[in-house]
Design a protein around this motif. Structure first.
Motif, PDB file in Angstrom:
ATOM      1  N   LEU A  44       0.831  -1.207   0.000  1.00 27.69           N
ATOM      2  CA  LEU A  44       0.000   0.000   0.000  1.00 27.69           C
ATOM      3  C   LEU A  44       0.865   1.258   0.000  1.00 27.69           C
ATOM      4  CD1 LEU A  44      -2.911   1.050   0.092  1.00 27.69           C
ATOM      5  CD2 LEU A  44      -2.735   0.987   2.576  1.00 27.69           C
ATOM      6  N   SER A  45       1.965   1.226   0.734  1.00 28.19           N
ATOM      7  CA  SER A  45       2.845   2.396   0.744  1.00 28.19           C
ATOM      8  C   SER A  45       3.487   2.615  -0.622  1.00 28.19           C
ATOM      9  CB  SER A  45       3.917   2.249   1.818  1.00 28.19           C
ATOM     10  OG  SER A  45       4.829   1.237   1.467  1.00 28.19           O
ATOM     11  N   LEU A  46       3.861   1.529  -1.292  1.00 25.41           N
ATOM     12  CA  LEU A  46       4.432   1.676  -2.634  1.00 25.41           C
ATOM     13  C   LEU A  46       3.389   2.200  -3.624  1.00 25.41           C
ATOM     14  CD1 LEU A  46       6.675  -1.503  -2.817  1.00 25.41           C
ATOM     15  CD2 LEU A  46       7.369   0.869  -2.445  1.00 25.41           C
ATOM     16  N   LEU A  47       2.136   1.782  -3.449  1.00 25.83           N
ATOM     17  CA  LEU A  47       1.064   2.325  -4.290  1.00 25.83           C
ATOM     18  C   LEU A  47       0.897   3.824  -4.059  1.00 25.83           C
ATOM     19  CD1 LEU A  47      -1.351   1.892  -6.239  1.00 25.83           C
ATOM     20  CD2 LEU A  47      -2.731   1.542  -4.190  1.00 25.83           C
ATOM     21  N   CYS A  48       0.924   4.240  -2.795  1.00 26.88           N
ATOM     22  CA  CYS A  48       0.815   5.672  -2.489  1.00 26.88           C
ATOM     23  C   CYS A  48       1.984   6.452  -3.080  1.00 26.88           C
ATOM     24  CB  CYS A  48       0.753   5.882  -0.982  1.00 26.88           C
ATOM     25  SG  CYS A  48      -0.787   5.385  -0.228  1.00 26.88           S
ATOM     26  N   LEU A  49       3.184   5.902  -2.969  1.00 23.81           N
ATOM     27  CA  LEU A  49       4.344   6.595  -3.532  1.00 23.81           C
ATOM     28  C   LEU A  49       4.311   6.609  -5.055  1.00 23.81           C
ATOM     29  CD1 LEU A  49       7.093   5.404  -1.056  1.00 23.81           C
ATOM     30  CD2 LEU A  49       5.952   7.625  -1.143  1.00 23.81           C
ATOM     31  N   PHE A  50       3.720   5.586  -5.659  1.00 22.64           N
ATOM     32  CA  PHE A  50       3.541   5.599  -7.115  1.00 22.64           C
ATOM     33  C   PHE A  50       2.569   6.705  -7.519  1.00 22.64           C
ATOM     34  CE2 PHE A  50       1.143   4.229 -10.877  1.00 22.64           C
ATOM     35  CZ  PHE A  50       2.177   4.224 -11.801  1.00 22.64           C
ATOM     36  N   LEU A  51       1.503   6.893  -6.735  1.00 22.94           N
ATOM     37  CA  LEU A  51       0.551   7.970  -7.032  1.00 22.94           C
ATOM     38  C   LEU A  51       1.202   9.340  -6.891  1.00 22.94           C
ATOM     39  CD1 LEU A  51      -2.674   6.552  -5.352  1.00 22.94           C
ATOM     40  CD2 LEU A  51      -2.144   6.674  -7.789  1.00 22.94           C
ATOM     41  N   ILE A  54       3.147   9.962 -10.127  1.00 20.17           N
ATOM     42  CA  ILE A  54       2.361  10.409 -11.281  1.00 20.17           C
ATOM     43  C   ILE A  54       1.575  11.688 -10.978  1.00 20.17           C
ATOM     44  CG2 ILE A  54       2.183   8.106 -12.283  1.00 20.17           C
ATOM     45  CD1 ILE A  54      -0.687   7.963 -11.235  1.00 20.17           C
ATOM     46  N   GLN A  55       1.931  12.357  -9.881  1.00 18.82           N
ATOM     47  CA  GLN A  55       1.380  13.659  -9.507  1.00 18.82           C
ATOM     48  C   GLN A  55      -0.128  13.635  -9.242  1.00 18.82           C
ATOM     49  OE1 GLN A  55       3.223  16.366  -8.860  1.00 18.82           O
ATOM     50  NE2 GLN A  55       5.026  15.109  -9.249  1.00 18.82           N
ATOM     51  N   MET A  56      -0.600  12.611  -8.581  1.00 17.31           N
ATOM     52  CA  MET A  56      -2.017  12.523  -8.233  1.00 17.31           C
ATOM     53  C   MET A  56      -2.157  12.761  -6.734  1.00 17.31           C
ATOM     54  SD  MET A  56      -4.526   9.395  -8.997  1.00 17.31           S
ATOM     55  CE  MET A  56      -6.262   9.540  -8.781  1.00 17.31           C
ATOM     56  N   LYS A  57      -2.600  13.936  -6.343  1.00 16.61           N
ATOM     57  CA  LYS A  57      -2.719  14.327  -4.934  1.00 16.61           C
ATOM     58  C   LYS A  57      -1.401  14.089  -4.195  1.00 16.61           C
ATOM     59  CE  LYS A  57      -7.350  14.832  -4.714  1.00 16.61           C
ATOM     60  NZ  LYS A  57      -8.066  15.978  -4.369  1.00 16.61           N
ATOM     61  N   ALA A  58      -0.335  14.630  -4.727  1.00 19.68           N
ATOM     62  CA  ALA A  58       1.018  14.345  -4.247  1.00 19.68           C
ATOM     63  C   ALA A  58       1.218  14.728  -2.783  1.00 19.68           C
ATOM     64  CB  ALA A  58       2.045  15.065  -5.116  1.00 19.68           C
ATOM     65  N   ALA A  59       0.653  15.831  -2.344  1.00 21.69           N
ATOM     66  CA  ALA A  59       0.871  16.272  -0.968  1.00 21.69           C
ATOM     67  C   ALA A  59       0.282  15.284   0.040  1.00 21.69           C
ATOM     68  CB  ALA A  59       0.258  17.658  -0.770  1.00 21.69           C
ATOM     69  N   VAL A  60      -0.871  14.743  -0.278  1.00 22.86           N
ATOM     70  CA  VAL A  60      -1.533  13.806   0.629  1.00 22.86           C
ATOM     71  C   VAL A  60      -0.856  12.448   0.600  1.00 22.86           C
ATOM     72  CG1 VAL A  60      -3.704  12.601   1.089  1.00 22.86           C
ATOM     73  CG2 VAL A  60      -3.741  14.990   0.398  1.00 22.86           C
ATOM     74  N   PHE A  61      -0.634  11.914  -0.587  1.00 23.61           N
ATOM     75  CA  PHE A  61      -0.101  10.568  -0.708  1.00 23.61           C
ATOM     76  C   PHE A  61       1.365  10.477  -0.298  1.00 23.61           C
ATOM     77  CE2 PHE A  61      -3.715   9.828  -3.706  1.00 23.61           C
ATOM     78  CZ  PHE A  61      -4.316   8.853  -2.924  1.00 23.61           C
ATOM     79  N   LEU A  62       2.103  11.567  -0.373  1.00 24.92           N
ATOM     80  CA  LEU A  62       3.494  11.542   0.056  1.00 24.92           C
ATOM     81  C   LEU A  62       3.582  11.305   1.562  1.00 24.92           C
ATOM     82  CD1 LEU A  62       6.465  11.790  -0.653  1.00 24.92           C
ATOM     83  CD2 LEU A  62       6.261  14.248  -0.277  1.00 24.92           C
ATOM     84  N   GLU A  63       2.789  12.016   2.329  1.00 26.95           N
ATOM     85  CA  GLU A  63       2.798  11.832   3.786  1.00 26.95           C
ATOM     86  C   GLU A  63       2.327  10.438   4.163  1.00 26.95           C
ATOM     87  OE1 GLU A  63       3.942  13.821   6.218  1.00 26.95           O
ATOM     88  OE2 GLU A  63       4.689  15.058   4.574  1.00 26.95           O
ATOM     89  N   ILE A  64       1.259   9.968   3.535  1.00 29.97           N
ATOM     90  CA  ILE A  64       0.721   8.641   3.842  1.00 29.97           C
ATOM     91  C   ILE A  64       1.710   7.564   3.416  1.00 29.97           C
ATOM     92  CG2 ILE A  64      -1.111   6.995   3.296  1.00 29.97           C
ATOM     93  CD1 ILE A  64      -2.966   9.422   2.979  1.00 29.97           C
TER      94      ILE A  64
END
Length: 89
Positions: A44-51, A54-64
């Motif tokens: 799940l963390s790798l999926l969030c970092l992949f998002l 690709i610049q999809m809600k980067a601020a949120v997914f980077l922290e998560i």
């Protein structure tokens, strides 16, 4: 997050992986329980970092993604350490 947050997470994961290892030995389960808990978190963390990549809600997914990656890596490493310590004795 400050150093205190990371220290608290470390101790929580340390206790949690110890409990999982104890339950595994007590119930004579052959599979490693900590892998079934922390490996999906790593995915799940790798999926969030992949998002983030690709610049999809980067601020949120980077922290998560960053927090989940730290949490899952610690869980897998500490679970392995508990396994090694308990197998010695």
């Amino acid at each position: 997050m400050t150093f205190l947050h990371y220290a608290i997470v470390f101790f929580i994961v340390l206790i949690f992986t110890g409990i999982l290892r104890f339950l595994q030995l007590q119930n004579q389960i052959w599979v490693e329980l900590y892998l079934f808990v922390f490996a999906p978190l790593a995915g799940l963390s790798l999926l969030c970092l992949f998002l983030v990549f690709i610049q999809m809600k980067a601020a949120v997914f980077l922290e998560i993604g960053r927090f989940l990656l730290i949490y899952s890596t610690l869980g897998i490493l500490l679970g392995y350490c508990w396994q090694s310590i308990i197998k010695r004795y």
